[in-house]
Design an enzyme around this catalytic site. Sequence first.
Site, mmCIF file in Angstrom:
data_model
loop_
_atom_site.group_PDB
_atom_site.id
_atom_site.type_symbol
_atom_site.label_atom_id
_atom_site.label_comp_id
_atom_site.label_asym_id
_atom_site.label_seq_id
_atom_site.Cartn_x
_atom_site.Cartn_y
_atom_site.Cartn_z
ATOM 1 C CG LEU A 1 -2.178 0.745 1.247
ATOM 2 C CD1 LEU A 1 -3.094 0.278 0.129
ATOM 3 C CD2 LEU A 1 -2.878 0.600 2.599
ATOM 4 C CE LYS B 1 9.971 -3.598 7.924
ATOM 5 N NZ LYS B 1 8.877 -3.478 8.888
ATOM 6 C CG ASN C 1 10.392 1.511 8.716
ATOM 7 O OD1 ASN C 1 11.166 2.411 9.031
ATOM 8 N ND2 ASN C 1 9.091 1.607 8.912
ATOM 9 C CB ALA D 1 5.029 -6.180 13.654
ATOM 10 C CD GLU E 1 17.222 -18.350 21.436
ATOM 11 O OE1 GLU E 1 17.006 -19.515 21.038
ATOM 12 O OE2 GLU E 1 18.186 -17.654 21.077
ATOM 13 C CG LEU F 1 0.373 -4.406 15.082
ATOM 14 C CD1 LEU F 1 1.892 -4.422 15.154
ATOM 15 C CD2 LEU F 1 -0.150 -3.012 15.395
#
Length: 291
Positions: A22, A72, A93, A140, A164, A230
């Site tokens: 988007l 990223k 990002n 995220a 972890e 999210l």
Amino acid sequence: MILPRGSTRVAAVIGDPIRHSLSPVLHNAAFDALGIDWVYVAFRVRRGQAGSAVEAMRTLDLGGLSVTMPHKAEAARAVDRLGPVAARLGVANTVSWSGHAGDTALVGESTDPGGLIDALADDGVDPAGRSCVVLGAGGAARAATLALADAGARSVTVVGRRAEAARDCAFLAGRAGRPVEGADMEGLRDSITDADVVVNATPAGMEGQPPLPFGLDPRWFGPHHFVADLVYAPAVTDLMVAARDRGATAVNGLGMLIHQAGRQLELWTGRPAPLEAMTAAAGEALGPHRQ
Ligand code: NAP
């Protein structure tokens, strides 16, 4: 939209897959609303090629770069230096020039944590002193955990499928952080029932994914909860429906997506992001985002 000319600045997103991003919709709407001579395109860049793409930003003198999955971490390694948030997360990002003109240093930053806090603020939610749960322990979730802790959350419980990963993520919240394994149903139930804010940072709820993360029980939600999923496609996820059915307030991830993009645009252009135009463009592309 103004057609590109010789003077047009080009910004881009790199990722794979990228066709459904988007970001071009948001950024081109923003450039249009600001009346600036910029255009934004999407490049499919294969895993392992993010370093070359960052170098290409130099070669092609791109005005800015957005970075999405799976690049990223590699982008953070490829830039000349990291901004304060990216330095803590180890991922970027956004790539921008350190000065807006004539500077040769590329800076990697992450606008995701700030984007989440901006979106929560739009809904009147201030995490300070609140008890928060982050579902998931990936990229995220790490951004959300850092954001909530920095905003003064009393506690940030991170629920991860892998112990972890949950521990590493919770570590970002310092003393407020607490890891819980997704298989620990009692721990999960207690964390959610005690929470004020629940953030879903797993892909559960998207097409082809399980409807609810960790198979959580919708009866754990109540009117005191604010649930931020999210995920933004679909606009209303099963988690949002489950939470609303129990009287909670629930929103999707479009607000965060728009705000993180707005922060990118501000880094590249130095101009305040035209958030209304970006929201309208997203609404047109996706359908209304608050349903
Ligand atoms: P990621 O790095 O791959 O992390 C996903 C996390 O979710 C991992 O911890 C993974 O566990 C866990 N997970 C996956 N499926 C699960 C399930 N069914 N139940 C419980 N846990 C599950 O992905 P990401 O970049 O963090 O993205 C996560 C979601 O956030 C995606 O839906 C993405 O679209 C969304 N997102 C939204 C925004 C926004 O601006 N709104 C920004 C970024 C991401 P394992 O590691 O064990 O697989």
